[in-house]
Design a protein around this motif. Structure first.
Motif, PDB file in Angstrom:
ATOM      1  N   GLU A   1       8.204  -7.663 -10.829  1.00 45.59           N
ATOM      2  CA  GLU A   1       8.445  -8.944 -10.147  1.00 45.59           C
ATOM      3  C   GLU A   1       7.977  -8.801  -8.705  1.00 45.59           C
ATOM      4  O   GLU A   1       8.303  -7.822  -8.043  1.00 45.59           O
ATOM      5  CB  GLU A   1       9.944  -9.221 -10.087  1.00 45.59           C
ATOM      6  N   MET A   2       7.262  -9.774  -8.236  1.00 49.31           N
ATOM      7  CA  MET A   2       6.787  -9.732  -6.851  1.00 49.31           C
ATOM      8  C   MET A   2       7.275 -10.967  -6.135  1.00 49.31           C
ATOM      9  O   MET A   2       7.185 -12.076  -6.656  1.00 49.31           O
ATOM     10  CB  MET A   2       5.268  -9.753  -6.833  1.00 49.31           C
ATOM     11  N   THR A   3       7.798 -10.753  -4.938  1.00 45.84           N
ATOM     12  CA  THR A   3       8.267 -11.888  -4.149  1.00 45.84           C
ATOM     13  C   THR A   3       7.586 -11.862  -2.785  1.00 45.84           C
ATOM     14  O   THR A   3       7.570 -10.830  -2.114  1.00 45.84           O
ATOM     15  CB  THR A   3       9.796 -11.827  -3.979  1.00 45.84           C
TER      16      THR A   3
ATOM     17  N   GLU B   1       8.704  -7.948  -1.488  1.00 46.42           N
ATOM     18  CA  GLU B   1       9.595  -7.213  -2.393  1.00 46.42           C
ATOM     19  C   GLU B   1       8.944  -7.076  -3.760  1.00 46.42           C
ATOM     20  O   GLU B   1       8.327  -8.017  -4.258  1.00 46.42           O
ATOM     21  CB  GLU B   1      10.931  -7.942  -2.550  1.00 46.42           C
ATOM     22  N   LEU B   2       9.087  -5.882  -4.344  1.00 49.73           N
ATOM     23  CA  LEU B   2       8.591  -5.621  -5.693  1.00 49.73           C
ATOM     24  C   LEU B   2       9.732  -5.023  -6.497  1.00 49.73           C
ATOM     25  O   LEU B   2      10.434  -4.141  -6.018  1.00 49.73           O
ATOM     26  CB  LEU B   2       7.454  -4.592  -5.662  1.00 49.73           C
TER      27      LEU B   2
ATOM     28  N   TRP C   1       6.933   0.425   3.311  1.00 48.52           N
ATOM     29  CA  TRP C   1       7.647   0.193   2.055  1.00 48.52           C
ATOM     30  C   TRP C   1       8.680   1.282   1.794  1.00 48.52           C
ATOM     31  O   TRP C   1       8.422   2.447   2.055  1.00 48.52           O
ATOM     32  CB  TRP C   1       6.659   0.151   0.901  1.00 48.52           C
ATOM     33  N   THR C   2       9.836   0.870   1.272  1.00 41.66           N
ATOM     34  CA  THR C   2      10.832   1.831   0.808  1.00 41.66           C
ATOM     35  C   THR C   2      11.320   1.375  -0.563  1.00 41.66           C
ATOM     36  O   THR C   2      11.311   0.172  -0.855  1.00 41.66           O
ATOM     37  CB  THR C   2      12.057   1.908   1.744  1.00 41.66           C
ATOM     38  N   GLY C   3      11.728   2.344  -1.363  1.00 45.33           N
ATOM     39  CA  GLY C   3      12.182   1.998  -2.707  1.00 45.33           C
ATOM     40  C   GLY C   3      13.570   2.546  -2.974  1.00 45.33           C
ATOM     41  O   GLY C   3      13.949   3.579  -2.431  1.00 45.33           O
ATOM     42  N   ALA C   4      14.327   1.849  -3.787  1.00 43.38           N
ATOM     43  CA  ALA C   4      15.652   2.329  -4.185  1.00 43.38           C
ATOM     44  C   ALA C   4      15.840   2.020  -5.664  1.00 43.38           C
ATOM     45  O   ALA C   4      15.586   0.895  -6.115  1.00 43.38           O
ATOM     46  CB  ALA C   4      16.738   1.659  -3.357  1.00 43.38           C
ATOM     47  N   GLU C   5      16.278   3.044  -6.402  1.00 48.66           N
ATOM     48  CA  GLU C   5      16.492   2.845  -7.827  1.00 48.66           C
ATOM     49  C   GLU C   5      17.845   2.187  -8.050  1.00 48.66           C
ATOM     50  O   GLU C   5      18.818   2.526  -7.375  1.00 48.66           O
ATOM     51  CB  GLU C   5      16.430   4.197  -8.531  1.00 48.66           C
TER      52      GLU C   5
ATOM     53  N   ARG D   1      13.696  -1.172  -6.892  1.00 46.37           N
ATOM     54  CA  ARG D   1      13.503  -2.301  -5.987  1.00 46.37           C
ATOM     55  C   ARG D   1      12.814  -1.782  -4.725  1.00 46.37           C
ATOM     56  O   ARG D   1      13.334  -0.907  -4.035  1.00 46.37           O
ATOM     57  CB  ARG D   1      14.854  -2.935  -5.636  1.00 46.37           C
ATOM     58  N   MET D   2      11.649  -2.312  -4.422  1.00 42.31           N
ATOM     59  CA  MET D   2      10.882  -1.858  -3.270  1.00 42.31           C
ATOM     60  C   MET D   2      10.780  -2.986  -2.271  1.00 42.31           C
ATOM     61  O   MET D   2      10.444  -4.112  -2.635  1.00 42.31           O
ATOM     62  CB  MET D   2       9.495  -1.428  -3.721  1.00 42.31           C
TER      63      MET D   2
END
Ligand SMILES: [Zn+2]
Length: 425
Positions: free
Chosen positions: A102-104, A114-115, A134-138, A126-127
């Protein structure tokens, strides 16, 4: 104005369809086309920038960078996203085909901020983009656990009984799992492929886990009972401090015993073979054993710890294995296709160990296992001879706690089938 309203309505319908599709598709199919949607804001102010969302799916063989570029993300940003995804312990090279992303973006045509990578049925990454990159969190999506009472009557076999009693609560694969779980719990007491008769009944109190997309798993079986032509067997799961949970009967004796009731694992016997009587085999004159119809190659297990007495050709038995157990018990397994590696006269085998494979050697009309139990050199009905050997009783100090637990479980088993308790995990 009217056109605007029509557009908003279209977007709302598309969004709803997409949300429904995402929620109720357990295995996400490969889907090359991009789906575009506008995220429904509650108030839409004319002229204001609205967040713009779209969902892309990873094509077979496509990399994450490939997908991002296809979606119009510029090179540098795409590289940055993959770096951030990798830093979040995601192996960007092994993402599954069909995975939705999903891309916002702040508005249509803008680079996404946001991806969301849907890594699995209960996992997403969620990135987010900030000024520093960019940062990502599971994120883990929650499963819910509840408890279900399933009860049924045997007409032909356990699989069939499960079909008619558990279908409301468990999908097909989970129903089989539940049948296997029950067979495992009672494997020292009941031979599920031969002991069940028309009219026998069972109840089980089972934990059920339901995943975010409706996936259902069989959890712990907390209690179960079988009424077999008038005699009852009960299994209560009970945990003792410092040791793993075990199943106990109504009198507080462990269900674990010195012998398994059957030389074939129930889960290895297909439902076609599940009924007690197999048309091809019939009953032979002076037949002093039990025949199990099963496909050739099905593993045969030692019903108890033993020493191999014989493993070789024995006339009408074909390939035959003979094991000596404690207390003078001997078991014989005939018509075997082959012996398991390391099974020779003199070798030691453990209870449950695969010792041979079902075949149709010797005097045999089709693949089946001929099984015999000898006590003091005489063939005995294993159904009777193995029943008398019980398990260890619970310690006196644990009896009070066990009896309390048992009362609760028995009351639930006796209740109407259905969901009895909701427990959020
Ligand atoms: Zn036989």
């Amino acid at each position: 104005m009217k056109r605007g309203l029509a557009r908003v309505t279209t977007y709302a319908v598309v969004t709803l369809m997409l949300v429904v599709a995402l929620r109720y598709t357990p295995e996400l199919p490969e889907h090359p086309a991009a789906e575009v949607m506008q995220q429904g804001d509650t108030t839409v102010v004319a002229g204001a920038a609205r967040p713009w969302s779209r969902v892309e799916r990873l094509n077979r063989g496509e990399t994450l960078i490939g997908l991002l570029k296809r979606a119009g993300v510029d090179d540098r940003a795409a590289q940055e996203v993959v770096r951030a995804a990798t830093a979040s312990a995601i192996n960007a090279r092994y993402l599954r085909a069909g995975m939705p992303v999903e891309m916002t973006a702040d508005s249509m045509g803008e680079s996404p901020r946001e991806l969301v990578l849907h890594l699995g049925i209960d996992r997403l990454l969620r990135m987010t983009r900030s000024a520093s990159g960019w940062t990502g969190a599971e994120e883990r999506l929650p499963w819910t656990t509840d408890t279900v009472v399933v009860g049924g009557t045997i007409h032909s076999n356990l699989y069939q009984a499960m079909d008619s009693s558990a279908a409301k609560y468990f999908p097909a694969h989970a129903k089989d799992e539940l049948a296997w779980a029950l067979a495992d719990i009672f494997e020292y007491k009941v031979d599920m492929s031969r002991d069940l008769q028309e009219g026998d009944q069972f109840h089980a109190l089972v934990e059920r886990a339901v995943g975010p997309e409706g996936i259902t798993k069989v959890g712990k079986v907390l209690a179960a009972d079988f009424s077999l032509s008038g005699s009852d067997v009960q299994a209560i799961r009970f945990e003792q401090a410092g040791s793993s949970a075990q199943y106990y009967d109504a009198t507080g004796k462990s269900l674990r015993a010195q012998f398994l009731r059957a030389p074939l694992e129930f889960r290895r016997i297909s439902s076609n073979f599940g009924s007690r009587f197999h048309p091809i085999l019939g009953r032979l004159k002076n037949h002093k054993g039990t025949d199990y119809a099963a496909s050739a190659g099905t593993p045969v297990r030692a019903i108890g710890d033993a020493t191999v007495i014989r493993a070789g050709w024995a006339g009408g038995y074909g390939n035959m294995l003979e094991l000596r157990h404690r207390n003078g018990y001997i078991t014989r397994y005939g018509h075997l296709r082959a012996f398991a590696r390391g099974v020779h006269p003199g070798s030691r085998v453990d209870m449950g160990q695969t010792v041979a494979y079902v075949g149709t050697t010797g005097m045999s009309t089709g693949p089946h296992l001929h099984f015999e139990l000898l006590v003091g050199g005489v063939q005995r009905d294993s159904r009777v001879a193995l029943k008398s050997i019980g398990g260890e009783p619970l310690g006196r100090d644990r009896r009070g706690a066990f009896d309390l637990r048992r009362e609760q479980m028995v009351a639930m088993l006796a209740g109407t089938p259905g969901v009895v308790r909701l427990a959020a995990r």
